[in-house]
Design an enzyme around this catalytic site. Structure first.
Site, PDB file in Angstrom:
ATOM      1  N   TYR A  94       0.971  -1.027  -0.100  1.00 50.48           N
ATOM      2  CA  TYR A  94       0.086  -0.060   0.002  1.00 50.48           C
ATOM      3  C   TYR A  94       0.807   1.319  -0.053  1.00 50.48           C
ATOM      4  O   TYR A  94       1.540   1.533   1.035  1.00 50.48           O
ATOM      5  CB  TYR A  94      -0.935   0.020   1.475  1.00 50.48           C
ATOM      6  CG  TYR A  94      -1.958   1.002   1.285  1.00 50.48           C
ATOM      7  CD1 TYR A  94      -2.192   1.967   0.429  1.00 50.48           C
ATOM      8  CD2 TYR A  94      -3.148   1.007   2.294  1.00 50.48           C
ATOM      9  CE1 TYR A  94      -3.258   2.955   0.388  1.00 50.48           C
ATOM     10  CE2 TYR A  94      -4.272   1.740   2.343  1.00 50.48           C
ATOM     11  CZ  TYR A  94      -4.152   2.629   1.285  1.00 50.48           C
ATOM     12  OH  TYR A  94      -5.173   3.946   1.317  1.00 50.48           O
ATOM     13  N   LYS A 142      -1.397  -1.413  -4.118  1.00 47.49           N
ATOM     14  CA  LYS A 142      -2.454  -0.169  -4.262  1.00 47.49           C
ATOM     15  C   LYS A 142      -1.879   1.112  -4.003  1.00 47.49           C
ATOM     16  O   LYS A 142      -1.300   1.291  -3.172  1.00 47.49           O
ATOM     17  CB  LYS A 142      -3.456  -0.467  -2.986  1.00 47.49           C
ATOM     18  CG  LYS A 142      -4.280   0.690  -2.396  1.00 47.49           C
ATOM     19  CD  LYS A 142      -5.257   0.261  -1.505  1.00 47.49           C
ATOM     20  CE  LYS A 142      -5.812   1.509  -0.544  1.00 47.49           C
ATOM     21  NZ  LYS A 142      -6.333   2.540  -1.260  1.00 47.49           N
TER      22      LYS A 142
END
Ligand SMILES: CC(=O)N[C@H](C=O)[C@@H](O)[C@H](O)[C@H](O)CO
Ligand SMILES: CC(=O)C(=O)O
Length: 303
Positions: A137, A165
């Site tokens: 992330y 992400k």
């Protein structure tokens, strides 16, 4: 491993509290039922939108359990297990694995500015704790840490890493991660305000904090992109952005306003945890307007 289950629209799951501000099991189920009914492809549990940073380890474990007990087998489940210490992250990771989550994800370590070596070790230690695939992330605006394409490439030598992400704002960052990752990696668009741009620049899917308040619109944007209808996709994105900007312009935090919209729609998941600010009386008028914007866009694009 097939990565198809990670494609599509994956809302970030909100923290569901009772009226005293405690985690609510029944309200968590209400949000699960609502998202299942909307037909989204998965949920991202316990991230920024889940207010993870304001919750204890036990609370976070409880949320992961409630969501899995409702949605396991019905859609893809991703557990965000990022926590201030490696130790806590590993505990969450093991818990998520025991519940049958499809993948883990984590922000880099926060508060202290750590070198790439420490950040890499943090992510690697989490990965080592379970057999689950892992999604890096990258969210520099909240963590202060910027993942480079070069480090992402290095991280990909660990076969558990299946994607990133990316929530940094430039769509070019998405393009660079996809360039490095290729077809065997899933790049998730982070900024909802440029979902369409992210997809065109190489994102395979999206995970977003505002999807759950208007899932119909993001599902439709995905449909437009897949059909190559970029003009319609761009117009819908503009209307989505009016809604997001409005949600972010009120007294309460964006999540408080989103939860108020959901409450008025019949899905009461409580408010936000301090220091996030709750909805103010003066927000009522604008919220009614935002609900109209959402309804109008659904009518216009999802007919
Ligand atoms: C900074 C941040 O929280 N980004 C989220 C995750 O990528 C987004 O999904 C936002 O919630 C969304 O783009 C609204 O600004
Ligand atoms: C995507 C997002 O908002 C989250 O991390 O929960």
């Amino acid at each position: 491993m097939t990565l198809n289950k990670f494609h599509g629209i994956i809302p970030a799951f909100y923290a569901c509290y009772d009226d005293q501000g405690n985690i609510s099991e029944s309200r968590t189920h209400a949000l699960c039922d609502y998202l299942f009914e909307k037909g989204v492809q998965g949920v991202y549990v316990g991230g920024s939108s889940g207010e993870c940073i304001y919750q204890s380890l036990d609370e976070r474990k409880a949320v992961l359990s409630y969501v899995a007990s409702n949605l396991k087998g019905k859609m893809t489940l991703i557990a965000h297990v990022g926590a201030p210490s490696t130790r806590d992250s590993i505990e969450l990771a093991k818990h998520a694995a025991s519940l049958g989550y499809d993948a883990l994800s984590a922000i880099p370590p926060i508060y202290f500015k750590l070198p790439d070596s420490a950040v890499t070790k943090y992510w690697s230690d989490i990965m080592e704790a379970t057999p689950l695939p892992f999604i890096i992330y990258n969210i520099p605006q909240t963590t202060g840490y910027t993942l480079t394409p070069a480090l992402f490439e290095k991280l990909l030598t660990n076969k558990k890493v299946i994607g990133v992400k990316n929530s940094s704002m430039p769509p070019m960052d998405i393009e660079r991660f996809k360039r490095v990752g290729g077809k065997d990696v899933v790049v998730f668009n982070g900024p909802d305000e440029q979902y369409v741009a992210g997809r065109i620049m190489g994102a395979d899917a999206g995970i977003g904090g505002t999807y759950a308040v208007m899932p119909e619109l993001f599902l439709q944007a995905n449909t437009f992109v897949l059909a190559g209808k970029f003009e319609e996709a761009g117009q819908l994105q503009s209307e989505i952005n009016d809604i997001i900007i409005a949600l972010c312009s009120l007294k309460g935090s964006m999540y408080a306003e989103i939860k108020e919209v959901l409450r008025l729609r019949g899905v009461n998941i409580g408010s936000v945890r301090a220091p996030l600010e709750g909805v103010a009386a003066e927000d009522a008028g604008p919220i009614a307007d935002i609900m109209k914007l959402i309804d109008q866009a659904i009518e216009k694009y999802c007919g």
